[in-house]
Motif scaffolding. Structure first.
Motif, PDB file in Angstrom:
ATOM      1  N   LEU A  12       0.816  -1.213   0.000  1.00  0.00           N
ATOM      2  CA  LEU A  12       0.000   0.000   0.000  1.00  0.00           C
ATOM      3  C   LEU A  12       0.853   1.269   0.000  1.00  0.00           C
ATOM      4  O   LEU A  12       0.388   2.328  -0.400  1.00  0.00           O
ATOM      5  CB  LEU A  12      -0.911   0.024   1.222  1.00  0.00           C
ATOM      6  N   LEU A  13       2.094   1.149   0.453  1.00  0.00           N
ATOM      7  CA  LEU A  13       2.976   2.311   0.569  1.00  0.00           C
ATOM      8  C   LEU A  13       3.638   2.612  -0.761  1.00  0.00           C
ATOM      9  O   LEU A  13       3.873   1.715  -1.571  1.00  0.00           O
ATOM     10  CB  LEU A  13       4.047   2.061   1.628  1.00  0.00           C
ATOM     11  N   ASP A  14       3.971   3.886  -0.951  1.00  0.00           N
ATOM     12  CA  ASP A  14       4.745   4.217  -2.141  1.00  0.00           C
ATOM     13  C   ASP A  14       6.198   3.812  -1.920  1.00  0.00           C
ATOM     14  O   ASP A  14       6.599   3.390  -0.826  1.00  0.00           O
ATOM     15  CB  ASP A  14       4.615   5.696  -2.506  1.00  0.00           C
ATOM     16  N   LYS A  15       7.005   3.924  -2.969  1.00  0.00           N
ATOM     17  CA  LYS A  15       8.380   3.422  -2.912  1.00  0.00           C
ATOM     18  C   LYS A  15       9.202   4.117  -1.830  1.00  0.00           C
ATOM     19  O   LYS A  15       9.974   3.478  -1.117  1.00  0.00           O
ATOM     20  CB  LYS A  15       9.030   3.622  -4.285  1.00  0.00           C
ATOM     21  N   ARG A  16       9.038   5.418  -1.677  1.00  0.00           N
ATOM     22  CA  ARG A  16       9.807   6.175  -0.690  1.00  0.00           C
ATOM     23  C   ARG A  16       9.468   5.727   0.736  1.00  0.00           C
ATOM     24  O   ARG A  16      10.351   5.486   1.554  1.00  0.00           O
ATOM     25  CB  ARG A  16       9.522   7.668  -0.844  1.00  0.00           C
ATOM     26  N   ASP A  17       8.181   5.589   1.024  1.00  0.00           N
ATOM     27  CA  ASP A  17       7.759   5.160   2.366  1.00  0.00           C
ATOM     28  C   ASP A  17       8.187   3.724   2.659  1.00  0.00           C
ATOM     29  O   ASP A  17       8.539   3.392   3.788  1.00  0.00           O
ATOM     30  CB  ASP A  17       6.251   5.310   2.531  1.00  0.00           C
ATOM     31  N   ARG A  18       8.172   2.866   1.623  1.00  0.00           N
ATOM     32  CA  ARG A  18       8.642   1.502   1.812  1.00  0.00           C
ATOM     33  C   ARG A  18      10.120   1.477   2.173  1.00  0.00           C
ATOM     34  O   ARG A  18      10.552   0.732   3.057  1.00  0.00           O
ATOM     35  CB  ARG A  18       8.414   0.690   0.535  1.00  0.00           C
ATOM     36  N   ARG A  19      10.900   2.327   1.513  1.00  0.00           N
ATOM     37  CA  ARG A  19      12.329   2.408   1.835  1.00  0.00           C
ATOM     38  C   ARG A  19      12.541   2.889   3.266  1.00  0.00           C
ATOM     39  O   ARG A  19      13.436   2.415   3.965  1.00  0.00           O
ATOM     40  CB  ARG A  19      13.037   3.353   0.870  1.00  0.00           C
ATOM     41  N   ILE A  20      11.718   3.826   3.708  1.00  0.00           N
ATOM     42  CA  ILE A  20      11.830   4.309   5.088  1.00  0.00           C
ATOM     43  C   ILE A  20      11.510   3.185   6.079  1.00  0.00           C
ATOM     44  O   ILE A  20      12.188   3.033   7.099  1.00  0.00           O
ATOM     45  CB  ILE A  20      10.931   5.542   5.304  1.00  0.00           C
ATOM     46  N   VAL A  21      10.497   2.391   5.780  1.00  0.00           N
ATOM     47  CA  VAL A  21      10.147   1.258   6.650  1.00  0.00           C
ATOM     48  C   VAL A  21      11.310   0.271   6.716  1.00  0.00           C
ATOM     49  O   VAL A  21      11.678  -0.203   7.801  1.00  0.00           O
ATOM     50  CB  VAL A  21       8.850   0.563   6.160  1.00  0.00           C
ATOM     51  N   TYR A  22      11.916  -0.038   5.565  1.00  0.00           N
ATOM     52  CA  TYR A  22      13.062  -0.944   5.550  1.00  0.00           C
ATOM     53  C   TYR A  22      14.244  -0.342   6.315  1.00  0.00           C
ATOM     54  O   TYR A  22      14.972  -1.058   7.008  1.00  0.00           O
ATOM     55  CB  TYR A  22      13.476  -1.284   4.123  1.00  0.00           C
ATOM     56  N   PHE A  23      14.432   0.963   6.182  1.00  0.00           N
ATOM     57  CA  PHE A  23      15.501   1.657   6.900  1.00  0.00           C
ATOM     58  C   PHE A  23      15.292   1.524   8.415  1.00  0.00           C
ATOM     59  O   PHE A  23      16.226   1.221   9.155  1.00  0.00           O
ATOM     60  CB  PHE A  23      15.542   3.126   6.473  1.00  0.00           C
ATOM     61  N   PHE A  24      14.058   1.740   8.873  1.00  0.00           N
ATOM     62  CA  PHE A  24      13.748   1.573  10.294  1.00  0.00           C
ATOM     63  C   PHE A  24      13.976   0.125  10.730  1.00  0.00           C
ATOM     64  O   PHE A  24      14.458  -0.127  11.843  1.00  0.00           O
ATOM     65  CB  PHE A  24      12.315   1.986  10.605  1.00  0.00           C
ATOM     66  N   LEU A  25      13.636  -0.824   9.884  1.00  0.00           N
ATOM     67  CA  LEU A  25      13.838  -2.233  10.205  1.00  0.00           C
ATOM     68  C   LEU A  25      15.326  -2.538  10.403  1.00  0.00           C
ATOM     69  O   LEU A  25      15.713  -3.163  11.393  1.00  0.00           O
ATOM     70  CB  LEU A  25      13.267  -3.111   9.089  1.00  0.00           C
ATOM     71  N   ILE A  26      16.158  -2.062   9.494  1.00  0.00           N
ATOM     72  CA  ILE A  26      17.599  -2.310   9.589  1.00  0.00           C
ATOM     73  C   ILE A  26      18.181  -1.615  10.811  1.00  0.00           C
ATOM     74  O   ILE A  26      18.977  -2.199  11.561  1.00  0.00           O
ATOM     75  CB  ILE A  26      18.299  -1.875   8.294  1.00  0.00           C
ATOM     76  N   LEU A  27      17.785  -0.359  11.051  1.00  0.00           N
ATOM     77  CA  LEU A  27      18.292   0.353  12.230  1.00  0.00           C
ATOM     78  C   LEU A  27      17.870  -0.335  13.530  1.00  0.00           C
ATOM     79  O   LEU A  27      18.646  -0.390  14.482  1.00  0.00           O
ATOM     80  CB  LEU A  27      17.810   1.800  12.225  1.00  0.00           C
ATOM     81  N   THR A  28      16.660  -0.846  13.570  1.00  0.00           N
ATOM     82  CA  THR A  28      16.194  -1.558  14.763  1.00  0.00           C
ATOM     83  C   THR A  28      17.039  -2.802  15.015  1.00  0.00           C
ATOM     84  O   THR A  28      17.415  -3.084  16.159  1.00  0.00           O
ATOM     85  CB  THR A  28      14.709  -1.935  14.611  1.00  0.00           C
ATOM     86  N   LEU A  29      17.360  -3.530  13.957  1.00  0.00           N
ATOM     87  CA  LEU A  29      18.212  -4.711  14.118  1.00  0.00           C
ATOM     88  C   LEU A  29      19.600  -4.326  14.617  1.00  0.00           C
ATOM     89  O   LEU A  29      20.173  -5.001  15.482  1.00  0.00           O
ATOM     90  CB  LEU A  29      18.318  -5.466  12.792  1.00  0.00           C
ATOM     91  N   ILE A  30      20.142  -3.231  14.089  1.00  0.00           N
ATOM     92  CA  ILE A  30      21.468  -2.782  14.515  1.00  0.00           C
ATOM     93  C   ILE A  30      21.447  -2.355  15.979  1.00  0.00           C
ATOM     94  O   ILE A  30      22.313  -2.748  16.772  1.00  0.00           O
ATOM     95  CB  ILE A  30      21.969  -1.639  13.608  1.00  0.00           C
ATOM     96  N   VAL A  31      20.449  -1.549  16.346  1.00  0.00           N
ATOM     97  CA  VAL A  31      20.368  -1.077  17.736  1.00  0.00           C
ATOM     98  C   VAL A  31      20.164  -2.246  18.689  1.00  0.00           C
ATOM     99  O   VAL A  31      20.774  -2.299  19.766  1.00  0.00           O
ATOM    100  CB  VAL A  31      19.254  -0.017  17.876  1.00  0.00           C
ATOM    101  N   ASN A  32      19.349  -3.215  18.311  1.00  0.00           N
ATOM    102  CA  ASN A  32      19.124  -4.367  19.177  1.00  0.00           C
ATOM    103  C   ASN A  32      20.355  -5.265  19.276  1.00  0.00           C
ATOM    104  O   ASN A  32      20.521  -5.979  20.268  1.00  0.00           O
ATOM    105  CB  ASN A  32      17.915  -5.171  18.714  1.00  0.00           C
ATOM    106  N   SER A  33      21.224  -5.218  18.281  1.00  0.00           N
ATOM    107  CA  SER A  33      22.450  -6.015  18.360  1.00  0.00           C
ATOM    108  C   SER A  33      23.411  -5.454  19.412  1.00  0.00           C
ATOM    109  O   SER A  33      24.317  -6.163  19.853  1.00  0.00           O
ATOM    110  CB  SER A  33      23.134  -6.092  16.999  1.00  0.00           C
ATOM    111  N   PHE A  34      23.214  -4.212  19.820  1.00  0.00           N
ATOM    112  CA  PHE A  34      24.038  -3.648  20.895  1.00  0.00           C
ATOM    113  C   PHE A  34      23.876  -4.451  22.186  1.00  0.00           C
ATOM    114  O   PHE A  34      24.819  -4.564  22.966  1.00  0.00           O
ATOM    115  CB  PHE A  34      23.682  -2.181  21.159  1.00  0.00           C
TER     116      PHE A  34
END
Length: 134
Positions: A12-34
């Motif tokens: 349902l999201l446009d390409k830009r918003d989808r990229r932001i969601v993926y960006f948040f997903l990757i950052l969450t994984l990185i922060v949780n790896s701390f």
């Protein structure tokens, strides 16, 4: 089942918003790896605290006594735990603001769709359905 719902929602999201969601997903994984890094440091602290028979003597630079090494490692573990907490709070706030903006945009689109329509189209929907959409 749940994965298909998530994937359909992402479509349902446009390409830009989808990229932001993926960006948040990757950052969450990185922060949780701390947490994993900090827990590893706690394990190293325990190993150093056990004494000279420790299996990690190469981690302690020459000239450091055991107490100083433990203090430095405790400080490092504390910094990593604090960085994880602060990063997680910041990331959570940004993610919630992003999702609130998306929710507002989609609510506005639905409202414009409903209120710009003629009365016959609006009457096709039941009252609970209209309330749910708005």
């Amino acid at each position: 089942m749940m994965l298909s719902i998530v994937l359909n929602s992402l479509k349902l999201l446009d390409k830009r918003d989808r990229r932001i969601v993926y960006f948040f997903l990757i950052l969450t994984l990185i922060v949780n790896s701390f947490d994993i890094v900090a827990l590893g440091l706690v394990g190293v602290i325990a190993s150093v605290a056990l004494g000279e028979n420790s299996s990690l003597p190469e981690l302690i630079p020459q000239g450091w006594d055991r107490t100083f090494a433990i203090t430095v490692l405790l400080g490092a573990a504390s910094v990593v735990f604090v960085a994880k907490t602060v990063g997680g709070l910041f990331l959570s706030r940004r993610r919630q603001l992003f999702l609130a903006r998306l929710e507002g945009e989609f609510s506005q689109k639905i409202s414009e769709f409903l209120f710009s329509a003629d009365l016959a189209r609006v009457r096709r929907y039941s009252r609970p359905h209209l309330e749910w959409m708005i």
